[in-house]
Design a protein around this motif. Structure first.
Motif, short mmCIF file in Angstrom:
data_model
loop_
_atom_site.label_atom_id
_atom_site.label_comp_id
_atom_site.label_asym_id
_atom_site.label_seq_id
_atom_site.Cartn_x
_atom_site.Cartn_y
_atom_site.Cartn_z
N SER A 154 0.70 -1.26 -0.63
CA SER A 154 -0.17 -0.28 -0.01
C SER A 154 0.82 0.98 -0.13
N GLN A 187 -3.13 -5.48 1.27
CA GLN A 187 -3.45 -4.58 1.26
C GLN A 187 -2.95 -3.59 0.29
N GLN A 216 -3.68 -0.51 -1.15
CA GLN A 216 -4.58 0.87 -1.47
C GLN A 216 -3.95 1.94 -1.44
N ASN A 217 -4.35 3.04 -2.16
CA ASN A 217 -3.85 3.97 -2.83
C ASN A 217 -2.41 3.81 -3.84
N TRP A 276 -8.15 -4.81 1.24
CA TRP A 276 -7.67 -3.86 1.30
C TRP A 276 -7.66 -2.89 -0.02
N GLN A 315 -8.46 0.39 -1.86
CA GLN A 315 -9.56 1.21 -2.46
C GLN A 315 -8.51 2.22 -1.90
N GLU A 316 -8.62 3.84 -3.29
CA GLU A 316 -7.43 4.72 -3.73
C GLU A 316 -6.89 4.27 -4.73
N ASN A 317 -7.54 3.77 -5.88
CA ASN A 317 -6.97 2.89 -7.15
C ASN A 317 -8.17 3.61 -8.13
N THR A 353 -12.21 -2.68 2.63
CA THR A 353 -11.99 -0.98 2.02
C THR A 353 -11.96 -1.42 0.51
N LEU A 354 -12.87 -0.40 -0.14
CA LEU A 354 -12.60 -0.19 -1.78
C LEU A 354 -13.64 1.18 -1.95
N ASP A 355 -13.20 1.37 -3.58
CA ASP A 355 -13.40 2.93 -3.86
C ASP A 355 -15.03 2.43 -4.76
#
Length: 296
Positions: free
Chosen positions: A146, A168, A170-171, A194, A196-198, A216-218
């Motif tokens: 991440s 993980q 994310q980002n 996790w 998210q933020e992709n 966690t995802l977008d």
């Protein structure tokens, strides 16, 4: 000292295992062709990693020992994702021929049997695509890449990590459809996801993920799932359609399920980062460490 026959058998079997683990045409047909790979600007990361584990590595791990292919996979990660170009914030001891990668190479933790169980390289300026060679870690429980600068698609080969507990990613700047089905079919122990933020990552999460503890995802990228449920009065609730479907289908839903409305931090090319300071820049390019970046 190994006899010539033993050494030849190790090299031949080692190349077979590396070839099975890597993209097509990223390795030669004979072990001898790997000699000199690190000095050849046309070499692939896989060829340089192959030369390292077969000829340069002082540990001389037997090819049939699972630690052999794990050491190769780690070397590919280092070579194809910016490590050897000294772009990583911390690359302590990576590809040291005299040191076991277990608990010596930064971010790598192992079991008592010497099998890799954690790769934690978060916020370390790791760039490039997720190597399919990462699927070789049969004992891996945690993979955290991440907060880096990773691009491209997430390979479905990660489904081969059947003991993976936490993933993980994310980002980063990952794109394409997330391999929900392939991952869950193999990674039966998965509990935390996790991603998210992709900004370019998409897909539809399935009921096979209802039993995970944390996801966690977008939101926008994964429509129509998940969105927040609207009650009879027209008010948006804190329950997502995914959680609602999980409760209906399997009687449970993730303890922590976050539908993230953020799009992540868009990171631009910047000078070599200072440890502990600022955002991690993205390098999107065709070569890493002077060698081509070979995609799956």
């Amino acid at each position: 000292t190994n006899s010539p026959t033993t050494s030849t058998n190790r090299e031949t079997r080692g190349l077979e295992l590396m070839t099975d683990a890597s993209p097509v045409l990223s390795l030669p047909s004979t072990p001898e062709e790997l000699r000199g790979a690190k000095s050849n600007p046309d070499s692939t990361p896989q060829e340089i990693a192959g030369e390292f584990v077969l000829y340069d590595d002082e540990l001389r791990i037997p090819a049939e020992d699972p630690r052999f292919i794990e050491r190769y996979a780690l070397s590919v990660l280092y070579l194809s994702n910016g490590g050897c170009a000294e772009e990583w914030i911390d690359s302590t001891n990576w590809m040291s021929p005299s040191l076991d990668h277990c608990d010596n190479w930064f971010g790598v933790k192992c079991t008592l049997q010497g099998r890799v169980e954690e790769i934690i390289l978060k916020q370390n300026f790791v760039s490039g695509k997720v190597p399919i060679e990462l699927s070789q870690f049969g004992e891996l429980r945690a993979l955290d890449l991440s907060g880096n600068a990773m691009t491209g698609e997430v390979p479905g080969d990660l489904g081969g990590l059947y003991k993976l507990f936490s993933l993980q990613l994310q980002n980063n700047m990952l794109t394409g459809e997330f391999p929900f089905d392939e991952l869950r079919e193999g990674a039966i122990a998965l509990d935390t996801l996790w991603i998210q933020e992709n900004g370019g990552l998409s897909g539809e999460i399935t009921e096979a993920y209802c039993t995970l503890s944390s996801i966690t995802l977008d939101c926008a990228n994964f429509e129509p799932q998940p969105t927040y449920v609207v009650d009879d009065t027209g008010v948006e609730t804190t329950t997502t359609t995914f959680e609602q479907n999980c409760d209906t289908a399997v009687g449970t839903h993730p303890r922590e399920y976050t539908c993230n409305f953020g799009t992540g931090v868009k990171i631009t090319v910047a000078p070599t980062p200072t440890p502990g300071g600022g955002d991690i820049p993205t390098l999107v390019r065709d070569t890493y460490c002077g060698v081509p970046s070979v995609a799956a």
